[in-house]
Design a protein around this motif. Structure first.
Motif, mmCIF file in Angstrom:
data_model
loop_
_atom_site.group_PDB
_atom_site.id
_atom_site.type_symbol
_atom_site.label_atom_id
_atom_site.label_comp_id
_atom_site.label_asym_id
_atom_site.label_seq_id
_atom_site.Cartn_x
_atom_site.Cartn_y
_atom_site.Cartn_z
ATOM 1 N N MET A 59 -26.143 -5.012 45.983
ATOM 2 C CA MET A 59 -25.139 -5.131 44.923
ATOM 3 C C MET A 59 -23.873 -5.754 45.474
ATOM 4 O O MET A 59 -23.561 -6.899 45.202
ATOM 5 C CB MET A 59 -24.862 -3.766 44.303
ATOM 6 N N LEU A 60 -23.136 -5.013 46.300
ATOM 7 C CA LEU A 60 -21.967 -5.542 46.997
ATOM 8 C C LEU A 60 -22.137 -5.269 48.479
ATOM 9 O O LEU A 60 -22.666 -4.238 48.875
ATOM 10 C CB LEU A 60 -20.683 -4.881 46.493
ATOM 11 N N LYS A 75 -15.928 -10.112 41.360
ATOM 12 C CA LYS A 75 -16.118 -11.139 40.343
ATOM 13 C C LYS A 75 -17.418 -11.894 40.566
ATOM 14 O O LYS A 75 -18.173 -12.148 39.612
ATOM 15 C CB LYS A 75 -14.938 -12.112 40.355
ATOM 16 N N GLN A 76 -17.709 -12.244 41.809
ATOM 17 C CA GLN A 76 -18.944 -12.957 42.100
ATOM 18 C C GLN A 76 -20.153 -12.100 41.745
ATOM 19 O O GLN A 76 -21.152 -12.600 41.200
ATOM 20 C CB GLN A 76 -19.001 -13.360 43.576
ATOM 21 N N ALA A 77 -20.083 -10.800 42.033
ATOM 22 C CA ALA A 77 -21.196 -9.902 41.716
ATOM 23 C C ALA A 77 -21.408 -9.811 40.205
ATOM 24 O O ALA A 77 -22.546 -9.694 39.740
ATOM 25 C CB ALA A 77 -20.930 -8.518 42.300
ATOM 26 N N ILE A 78 -20.320 -9.870 39.432
ATOM 27 C CA ILE A 78 -20.439 -9.852 37.975
ATOM 28 C C ILE A 78 -21.085 -11.134 37.475
ATOM 29 O O ILE A 78 -22.017 -11.119 36.660
ATOM 30 C CB ILE A 78 -19.050 -9.653 37.321
ATOM 31 N N LEU A 79 -20.617 -12.271 37.981
ATOM 32 C CA LEU A 79 -21.076 -13.552 37.470
ATOM 33 C C LEU A 79 -22.467 -13.939 37.963
ATOM 34 O O LEU A 79 -23.121 -14.777 37.342
ATOM 35 C CB LEU A 79 -20.063 -14.646 37.813
ATOM 36 N N ASP A 80 -22.930 -13.347 39.066
ATOM 37 C CA ASP A 80 -24.302 -13.643 39.481
ATOM 38 C C ASP A 80 -25.297 -12.583 39.012
ATOM 39 O O ASP A 80 -26.476 -12.641 39.340
ATOM 40 C CB ASP A 80 -24.400 -13.858 40.997
ATOM 41 N N GLU A 107 -24.198 -5.812 36.181
ATOM 42 C CA GLU A 107 -24.656 -6.280 34.878
ATOM 43 C C GLU A 107 -23.741 -5.828 33.754
ATOM 44 O O GLU A 107 -23.020 -4.826 33.884
ATOM 45 C CB GLU A 107 -26.080 -5.778 34.625
ATOM 46 N N PRO A 108 -23.754 -6.560 32.617
ATOM 47 C CA PRO A 108 -22.979 -6.144 31.450
ATOM 48 C C PRO A 108 -23.296 -4.705 31.063
ATOM 49 O O PRO A 108 -24.459 -4.298 31.020
ATOM 50 C CB PRO A 108 -23.437 -7.130 30.369
ATOM 51 N N GLY A 109 -22.239 -3.933 30.818
ATOM 52 C CA GLY A 109 -22.400 -2.532 30.474
ATOM 53 C C GLY A 109 -22.426 -1.594 31.657
ATOM 54 O O GLY A 109 -22.451 -0.363 31.482
ATOM 55 N N GLN A 110 -22.405 -2.135 32.880
ATOM 56 C CA GLN A 110 -22.463 -1.296 34.069
ATOM 57 C C GLN A 110 -21.096 -0.706 34.374
ATOM 58 O O GLN A 110 -20.086 -1.407 34.343
ATOM 59 C CB GLN A 110 -22.955 -2.113 35.260
ATOM 60 N N PHE A 135 -15.907 -0.786 32.553
ATOM 61 C CA PHE A 135 -17.277 -1.284 32.512
ATOM 62 C C PHE A 135 -17.260 -2.812 32.516
ATOM 63 O O PHE A 135 -16.312 -3.435 32.044
ATOM 64 C CB PHE A 135 -17.991 -0.815 31.236
ATOM 65 N N VAL A 136 -18.339 -3.402 33.058
ATOM 66 C CA VAL A 136 -18.536 -4.840 32.913
ATOM 67 C C VAL A 136 -18.710 -5.134 31.429
ATOM 68 O O VAL A 136 -19.465 -4.464 30.742
ATOM 69 C CB VAL A 136 -19.769 -5.323 33.699
ATOM 70 N N CYS A 137 -17.982 -6.139 30.923
ATOM 71 C CA CYS A 137 -17.991 -6.417 29.486
ATOM 72 C C CYS A 137 -19.381 -6.834 28.999
ATOM 73 O O CYS A 137 -20.105 -7.553 29.675
ATOM 74 C CB CYS A 137 -17.006 -7.524 29.143
#
Length: 243
Positions: free
Chosen positions: A1-2, A25-30, A34-37, A77-79
């Protein structure tokens, strides 16, 4: 994950806050986050092997950029954007990007043109190996690069941030993003690039409009009108429930 922040990242970023920001940010965009996490400061700090303060500051920046959001009494949360929110982002970019493409055809420097070519090659390579996250990243860099070549950093960043949020949504549908869709988008990028190289502002603007409308049509095919969004809008996420 990170993964822990190493010395190479710190050499490129002056503070732990910026290093944490770029890593999260990179972890979100790749798609690693995940969304909702949920995003828990302590857990993220442990993964990055830094203190919680720079993580908290990094999360504040990401919230401002619209990639993460608070849910009432549940934390950050991730959007998970709704279809309507993504359509609004498309519409906003459609109003701006033809103008930037036109200006880029006038003002792009040889270095900026070379950078655009590099992003297209990256996107083409990612499409052939079905690297969706890499393809989306190359697309963001291309659109932002056109804005910078136009000499307007404010609008370039506006476009990039909108692209980031659209890509965040698309990562949730990545199984439906196929190689042919990626190849089509790359061909459209290359057509815009050629118009910029040829110093043809009318063609650059026209091809930008065509690309944006084509992307919107591909998006509509990807996400049908009858798809249900099981997520609240950002305004609804942050408000207190009625008593």
């Amino acid at each position: 994950m990170l993964t822990p922040i190493d010395q190479r990242i710190l050499e490129k970023t002056p503070t732990f806050r910026e290093a944490a920001y770029h890593a999260i940010k990179q972890a979100i965009l790749d798609g690693s986050l995940e969304p909702g996490q949920p995003l828990v400061e302590e857990r993220l700090a442990d993964m990055l092997q830094i203190s919680r303060t720079p993580v908290r500051e990094a999360l504040a920046i990401l919230e401002h950029e619209g990639l993460i959001a608070p849910v009432y009494r549940r934390g950050l949360f991730v959007c998970k954007l709704t279809r309507d929110q993504v359509i609004e982002l498309f519409t906003a970019n459609e109003a701006v990007e033809p103008f930037l493409a036109r200006r880029a055809a006038y003002y792009a420097s040889p270095e900026q043109i070379a950078a655009l070519e590099s992003t297209i090659r990256d996107g083409e390579a990612c499409a052939e190996c079905n690297d969706i996250a890499g393809f989306l990243r190359a697309g963001r860099l291309f659109h932002g690069g056109v804005g910078r070549a136009a000499g307007n950093l404010v609008l370039a960043r506006f476009v990039e941030r909108n692209e980031e949020r659209v890509d965040l949504f698309l990562m949730g549908y990545r199984k439906a993003v196929n190689v042919e869709m990626m190849r089509t988008s790359n061909r459209e990028h290359r057509a815009i690039y050629r118009a910029i190289v040829q110093r043809d502002p009318d063609a650059a603007a026209r091809l930008s409009i065509y690309h944006l409308q084509s992307v919107r049509e591909r998006f509509a095919a990807l996400v049908g009108d009858d798809d249900r969004d099981d997520v609240l809008s950002l305004d609804e996420q942050t408000k207190e429930p009625d008593e």
